[in-house]
Design a protein around this motif. Structure first.
Motif, PDB file in Angstrom:
ATOM      1  N   SER A  80     134.044  -6.889 107.403  1.00 55.50           N
ATOM      2  CA  SER A  80     134.247  -8.060 108.249  1.00 55.50           C
ATOM      3  C   SER A  80     134.130  -9.313 107.403  1.00 55.50           C
ATOM      4  N   GLY A  81     135.254 -10.014 107.240  1.00 55.00           N
ATOM      5  CA  GLY A  81     135.217 -11.266 106.505  1.00 55.00           C
ATOM      6  C   GLY A  81     134.399 -12.320 107.228  1.00 55.00           C
ATOM      7  N   LYS A  82     134.420 -12.296 108.562  1.00 53.37           N
ATOM      8  CA  LYS A  82     133.674 -13.276 109.349  1.00 53.37           C
ATOM      9  C   LYS A  82     132.172 -13.116 109.146  1.00 53.37           C
ATOM     10  N   LEU A  83     131.710 -11.863 109.177  1.00 53.50           N
ATOM     11  CA  LEU A  83     130.281 -11.600 109.018  1.00 53.50           C
ATOM     12  C   LEU A  83     129.877 -11.399 107.563  1.00 53.50           C
ATOM     13  N   GLN A  84     130.894 -11.225 106.707  1.00 51.09           N
ATOM     14  CA  GLN A  84     130.645 -10.904 105.297  1.00 51.09           C
ATOM     15  C   GLN A  84     129.730  -9.696 105.164  1.00 51.09           C
ATOM     16  N   ARG A  85     130.085  -8.649 105.925  1.00 51.80           N
ATOM     17  CA  ARG A  85     129.331  -7.406 105.896  1.00 51.80           C
ATOM     18  C   ARG A  85     130.307  -6.238 105.838  1.00 51.80           C
ATOM     19  N   ALA A  86     129.855  -5.175 105.199  1.00 53.89           N
ATOM     20  CA  ALA A  86     130.634  -3.938 105.138  1.00 53.89           C
ATOM     21  C   ALA A  86     130.017  -2.930 106.093  1.00 53.89           C
ATOM     22  N   GLY A  87     130.848  -2.329 106.906  1.00 51.26           N
ATOM     23  CA  GLY A  87     130.372  -1.304 107.826  1.00 51.26           C
ATOM     24  C   GLY A  87     130.524   0.080 107.230  1.00 51.26           C
ATOM     25  N   TRP A  88     129.661   1.008 107.647  1.00 53.09           N
ATOM     26  CA  TRP A  88     129.772   2.396 107.216  1.00 53.09           C
ATOM     27  C   TRP A  88     129.542   3.302 108.412  1.00 53.09           C
ATOM     28  N   GLY A  89     130.157   4.469 108.378  1.00 50.69           N
ATOM     29  CA  GLY A  89     129.981   5.422 109.465  1.00 50.69           C
ATOM     30  C   GLY A  89     130.371   6.821 109.026  1.00 50.69           C
ATOM     31  N   TRP A  90     129.705   7.805 109.602  1.00 51.46           N
ATOM     32  CA  TRP A  90     130.049   9.202 109.323  1.00 51.46           C
ATOM     33  C   TRP A  90     129.811  10.041 110.563  1.00 51.46           C
ATOM     34  N   VAL A  91     130.555  11.123 110.643  1.00 55.08           N
ATOM     35  CA  VAL A  91     130.388  12.074 111.732  1.00 55.08           C
ATOM     36  C   VAL A  91     130.493  13.485 111.167  1.00 55.08           C
ATOM     37  N   ALA A  92     129.589  14.352 111.586  1.00 53.52           N
ATOM     38  CA  ALA A  92     129.585  15.757 111.182  1.00 53.52           C
ATOM     39  C   ALA A  92     130.154  16.597 112.320  1.00 53.52           C
ATOM     40  N   VAL A  93     131.147  17.413 112.007  1.00 58.33           N
ATOM     41  CA  VAL A  93     131.852  18.206 113.023  1.00 58.33           C
ATOM     42  C   VAL A  93     131.822  19.675 112.629  1.00 58.33           C
ATOM     43  N   GLN A  94     131.481  20.524 113.576  1.00 58.25           N
ATOM     44  CA  GLN A  94     131.506  21.967 113.358  1.00 58.25           C
ATOM     45  C   GLN A  94     132.121  22.638 114.583  1.00 58.25           C
ATOM     46  N   ASP A  95     133.194  23.383 114.359  1.00 60.40           N
ATOM     47  CA  ASP A  95     133.896  24.084 115.439  1.00 60.40           C
ATOM     48  C   ASP A  95     134.255  23.135 116.585  1.00 60.40           C
ATOM     49  N   GLY A  96     134.742  21.949 116.216  1.00 59.02           N
ATOM     50  CA  GLY A  96     135.209  20.991 117.208  1.00 59.02           C
ATOM     51  C   GLY A  96     134.125  20.221 117.926  1.00 59.02           C
ATOM     52  N   ARG A  97     132.878  20.368 117.485  1.00 60.84           N
ATOM     53  CA  ARG A  97     131.746  19.723 118.162  1.00 60.84           C
ATOM     54  C   ARG A  97     131.009  18.808 117.194  1.00 60.84           C
ATOM     55  N   VAL A  98     130.638  17.619 117.689  1.00 59.13           N
ATOM     56  CA  VAL A  98     129.855  16.684 116.876  1.00 59.13           C
ATOM     57  C   VAL A  98     128.423  17.184 116.782  1.00 59.13           C
ATOM     58  N   ILE A  99     127.932  17.363 115.555  1.00 57.21           N
ATOM     59  CA  ILE A  99     126.553  17.820 115.364  1.00 57.21           C
ATOM     60  C   ILE A  99     125.688  16.751 114.694  1.00 57.21           C
ATOM     61  N   GLY A 100     126.283  15.627 114.357  1.00 56.71           N
ATOM     62  CA  GLY A 100     125.527  14.523 113.777  1.00 56.71           C
ATOM     63  C   GLY A 100     126.438  13.342 113.525  1.00 56.71           C
ATOM     64  N   GLU A 101     125.870  12.144 113.570  1.00 57.95           N
ATOM     65  CA  GLU A 101     126.634  10.947 113.267  1.00 57.95           C
ATOM     66  C   GLU A 101     125.677   9.793 113.031  1.00 57.95           C
ATOM     67  N   ASP A 102     126.148   8.770 112.335  1.00 61.11           N
ATOM     68  CA  ASP A 102     125.356   7.566 112.119  1.00 61.11           C
ATOM     69  C   ASP A 102     126.289   6.457 111.660  1.00 61.11           C
ATOM     70  N   TYR A 103     125.799   5.217 111.760  1.00 58.64           N
ATOM     71  CA  TYR A 103     126.591   4.070 111.321  1.00 58.64           C
ATOM     72  C   TYR A 103     125.658   2.913 111.021  1.00 58.64           C
ATOM     73  N   GLY A 104     126.186   1.904 110.366  1.00 55.60           N
ATOM     74  CA  GLY A 104     125.403   0.709 110.072  1.00 55.60           C
ATOM     75  C   GLY A 104     126.225  -0.265 109.253  1.00 55.60           C
ATOM     76  N   SER A 105     125.543  -1.225 108.621  1.00 56.21           N
ATOM     77  CA  SER A 105     126.257  -2.216 107.815  1.00 56.21           C
ATOM     78  C   SER A 105     125.377  -2.690 106.673  1.00 56.21           C
ATOM     79  N   LEU A 106     126.034  -3.302 105.696  1.00 64.76           N
ATOM     80  CA  LEU A 106     125.374  -3.823 104.512  1.00 64.76           C
ATOM     81  C   LEU A 106     125.957  -5.188 104.173  1.00 64.76           C
ATOM     82  N   PRO A 107     125.173  -6.098 103.615  1.00 67.91           N
ATOM     83  CA  PRO A 107     125.731  -7.393 103.209  1.00 67.91           C
ATOM     84  C   PRO A 107     126.675  -7.227 102.036  1.00 67.91           C
TER      85      PRO A 107
END
Length: 209
Positions: A80-107
């Motif tokens: 985001s140029g407006k916030l001057q932050r980088a976002g991150w996210g991940w999702v873990a999938v097994q047999d079509g089902r979400v088994i974990g996920e997280d997200y956040g940001s860094l300056p």
């Protein structure tokens, strides 16, 4: 006949760069099953290595199925140029089902825009996998540096890449990591899902997580 470089990827995963004329190298590569090769100018050694690197990581498309019982980690980053932050996210999938996920940001202190988000997503996903005692994962990414730095095809130079490579080397002895490349924003469900996660921090007012 003009001498060239020939980058060759064999069916068994071995690769090699030949220097010479086509007649000099064709005996070792011409007509063999499963062999991919490409010619380059004799001075373009870096480009030949880059081509081999891309051949080393399989590409995932919308038609590529998930293997049963395998855990796929889809990772992504945004900026985001407006916030001057980088976002991150991940999702873990097994047999079509979400088994974990997280997200956040860094300056954006390093000036790397979304790249710091991309590598942080991969790092956080692998930390989660190791903490959950997974033995094997397929890490699916759209930024090519995720696999290229980890596998040693690209030399990390900027601090963000050096830190990512160091963290990967710390984690990789505890888990077997396979990489797959996807093209961003091409309609692959879980890659799009990870991309959406990278932007949720904007609704959290850019708070670090």
């Amino acid at each position: 006949m003009k001498r060239k470089l020939y980058a060759v990827k064999y069916r068994n995963g071995r690769s090699k760069i030949y220097a010479g004329t086509w007649d000099e190298v064709r005996e070792d590569i011409d007509g063999k099953k499963g062999v991919a090769y490409k010619g380059f100018a004799i001075t373009d050694h870096h480009e030949a290595e880059e081509w081999l690197a891309r051949k080393a990581v399989p590409y995932r498309t919308k038609k590529t199925p998930h293997e049963k019982n395998k855990v796929y980690l889809y990772v992504d980053g945004s900026f985001s140029g407006k916030l001057q932050r980088a976002g991150w996210g991940w999702v873990a999938v097994q047999d079509g089902r979400v088994i974990g996920e997280d997200y956040g940001s860094l300056p954006n202190t390093s000036g790397s825009r979304n790249i710091i988000g991309e590598v942080n997503a991969a790092t956080q996903a692998l930390i989660w996998a190791v903490n959950n005692k997974l033995k094997e994962v397929i890490l699916v990414h759209d930024y090519f540096g995720i696999s290229m730095w980890a596998l040693g095809y690209w030399k990390p130079r900027k601090p963000v890449a050096v830190e990512y490579k160091n963290r990967y080397d710390e984690l990789s002895p505890y888990i077997d990591v396979h990489f797959e490349k996807v093209n961003g924003h091409c309609g692959i469900k879980w890659n799009d899902y990870a991309d959406e996660l990278t932007r949720r921090y904007m609704g959290d007012r850019g708070d670090e997580r």
